[in-house]
Design a protein around this motif. Structure first.
Motif, PDB file in Angstrom:
ATOM      1  N   GLY A  27       0.989  -1.098  -0.018  1.00  0.00           N
ATOM      2  CA  GLY A  27       0.072  -0.232   0.219  1.00  0.00           C
ATOM      3  C   GLY A  27       0.740   1.116  -0.157  1.00  0.00           C
ATOM      4  O   GLY A  27       0.367   2.302  -0.359  1.00  0.00           O
ATOM      5  N   GLY A  32       3.014   1.867  -1.964  1.00  0.00           N
ATOM      6  CA  GLY A  32       3.138   2.451  -3.475  1.00  0.00           C
ATOM      7  C   GLY A  32       1.783   2.290  -4.096  1.00  0.00           C
ATOM      8  O   GLY A  32       1.837   2.557  -5.377  1.00  0.00           O
ATOM      9  N   GLY A  33       0.797   2.504  -3.533  1.00  0.00           N
ATOM     10  CA  GLY A  33      -0.663   2.601  -4.011  1.00  0.00           C
ATOM     11  C   GLY A  33      -1.199   3.640  -4.611  1.00  0.00           C
ATOM     12  O   GLY A  33      -2.212   3.623  -5.040  1.00  0.00           O
ATOM     13  N   LYS A  58       7.348   3.023  -5.696  1.00  0.00           N
ATOM     14  CA  LYS A  58       6.679   2.068  -6.254  1.00  0.00           C
ATOM     15  C   LYS A  58       7.003   0.790  -5.186  1.00  0.00           C
ATOM     16  O   LYS A  58       8.359   0.902  -4.712  1.00  0.00           O
ATOM     17  N   VAL A  59       6.163   0.012  -4.841  1.00  0.00           N
ATOM     18  CA  VAL A  59       6.522  -1.096  -4.158  1.00  0.00           C
ATOM     19  C   VAL A  59       6.077  -2.443  -5.087  1.00  0.00           C
ATOM     20  O   VAL A  59       5.235  -2.652  -5.298  1.00  0.00           O
TER      21      VAL A  59
END
Lengths: 353, 353
Positions: A25, A27-28, A146-147
């Motif tokens: 999350g 990176g959401g 980003k994840v």
């Protein structure tokens, strides 16, 4: 491997406390992302950073030619003697701009994070990134985070891009290498690669050796101030080392390069490590060194200007550009033997930057 | 998952034939790196790309304000109905520039490759990247390639950064949202997120739905041509969807936003998929849509200008900016009920872009 701890005095900011590790999350694009940016990244990058790291920042252009450069940093481990992935990410991109003679204007920072990365590790990396940017006097003005899932990346990758202003009249590039130019290096070579290797492999090579990572734009400005248009070529010999840089310049400009082996400054620990591991110091990565080609009349002034700066204290002439349509780079040994230097084929030291 | 094949007619160029997969040496800065750039990346990016993807490119700046934006793309799978990671990497960064009103000037491309990636996959991604850049009329001028070990990344990550020229007099940003402004979207929402999800999970939702990925700078130019300074805010609702974009704008400008739910264009397949999966279409990512806030007197002209373009054929007004110091985004349903829209907390759909 050294355990990475949070910056001194750091505690997880309240809005992030439900997680002590990076989750998908973050990176959401939702509230978790906003919390990470507002409470961890922006404070770390410093007050000079744009108020909100917008999707696109506005950068002022005072010249009509800009240098533009990007690099991904995947070094392993994240911390090594003398520096970190954050230092490389800031200094490396600044140096690519500086090698065009540009004054760095702004940086962008993209992060690719592995799910499960401790937030304390991210805090330390972000803190170091901000510190390196402030030390270099360049702002981080935009970014992205980003994840990816656990096992889909390795802790953290940092991708920095920089824009810089090229002063009017400055024209630096490999095509300008001219037979007769003297070849100057700004200091001893090979320290970065050996420092990372020693940390990664748990090796020690006598006394402590630290990475040479440093921003070089002030040195370039000092060189331009004394040499002007007689400063022809600049290159920072990172991956592939001094050999790769010289071979690329020679091939681009269709000139030869002749290096005096005795003149190339190689620290004893680098020589020892390379000897033990079968590496050529000319192939080992540097992250705070430059090689320049300068019209001979200005070479001494350039070396003097470099030596007036801490990072250039050991600057020296190591060779000369020659007229050789076969574009060979030749090293003359003390015994008078000439050996041809080539680019390394592949990767001596993976994930060195 | 769809098998990725090389571009039609592609055969591994001779200098790369000793490897049909990416090896660590392709990121080492030596001859293998040079071969990859010269024989695979440069031909794919196209003849308009700089002759040698230098470490730093020179970009001409015709205005004194530049837009500068970076994004990392980690979408999974690499290919999905209607697009690919390469389309997102080009269009997404162009769109971030366009949302500042900028004309894109140049792109940089950083690649992080996983050891073992088939060169045919990389060739197809690079080919698509070049095609998308040419379609948008923007050159890839500089880049970087790193390789990490198997299991240390997931196939390929692409990080693009763009610079663009902001025309004199153009001032677009969230702070300019003004009570009374009409809220315009350029087309149906949610298609990108649902298309990726359907490919990833092997789901089908009735007829074929394809990603909306598209570059939006031409649309923005058309909008500016008719609205000038009355075009106040632009945002491309990617991660977090339309809801996140509206909430961010409202919070930044300290205004409210009131949306008429019936006016928001949601394709039937998106509605069906969201209903089945418990998603809100307002939270689903788009990659070729924009939301604008426009002074009411120019809103119809803006919608007409958008409708004159294929990607804006279904542009429409969906609501209005209101005077609400609590910065709420409210959706009015057909029954007259008002529901508060919030940003999603975390990640509905990981690795959507």
């Amino acid at each position: 491997m050294t355990e990475i701890v949070a910056p001194e005095g750091w505690t997880c900011p309240a809005p992030l406390r439900h997680h002590d590790r990076v989750v998908l999350g973050h990176g959401g694009g939702g509230r978790l992302s906003a919390d990470l940016i507002e409470h961890l990244l922006l404070p770390a990058y410093g007050s000079a950073a744009a108020a909100d790291l917008p999707d696109a920042a506005v950068v002022h252009a005072a010249t009509d030619r800009l240098a533009f450069s990007t690099d991904a940093y995947v070094v392993r481990p994240l911390y090594f003697p003398g520096g970190s992935i954050a230092d490389l990410a800031v200094n490396g991109t600044i140096n690519d701009l500086a090698m065009r003679g540009a004054r760095p204007s702004a940086l962008s920072v993209s992060l690719i994070l592995e799910e499960g990365l401790p937030l304390a590790t991210l805090a330390r990396v972000a803190d170091d990134l901000g510190r390196a940017a402030r030390a270099a006097g360049v702002d981080v003005v935009t970014g992205d985070t980003k994840v990816v899932g656990k096992g889909q990346a390795d802790e953290v990758f940092i991708i920095t891009t920089g824009v810089g202003e090229i002063p009017d009249g400055v024209d630096i590039g490999p095509l300008r290498a001219t037979p007769g130019d003297l070849v100057v290096v700004s200091g001893p070579i090979g320290a970065h690669g050996v420092a990372v290797l020693s940390e990664r492999e748990g090796l020690t090579f006598g006394t402590d050796l630290v990475s040479d990572t440093a921003p070089l734009h002030e040195m370039v400005a000092a060189m331009l101030a004394v040499a002007g248009d007689d400063l022809h070529v600049l290159r920072d010999p990172t991956r592939g080392g001094l050999a790769a840089s010289l071979c690329e310049i020679a091939a681009t400009a269709r000139v030869g390069v002749e290096i005096d082996e005795r003149a190339v400054p190689v620290p004893d620990q680098v020589a020892a490590a390379c000897s033990m591991l079968g590496l050529d110091p000319m192939h080992v990565a540097n992250e705070g060194r430059l090689v320049a080609m300068v019209a001979p009349a200005r070479a001494q002034a350039v070396v003097d200007a470099m030596r007036s700066l801490a990072d250039g204290a050991d600057a020296c002439v190591i060779g000369q550009v020659t007229d050789d349509p076969r574009a060979r780079v030749v090293v003359r040994t003390p015994l008078g033997v000439a050996r041809i230097v080539d680019r390394p084929m592949g990767e001596q030291l993976p994930r060195i930057c």
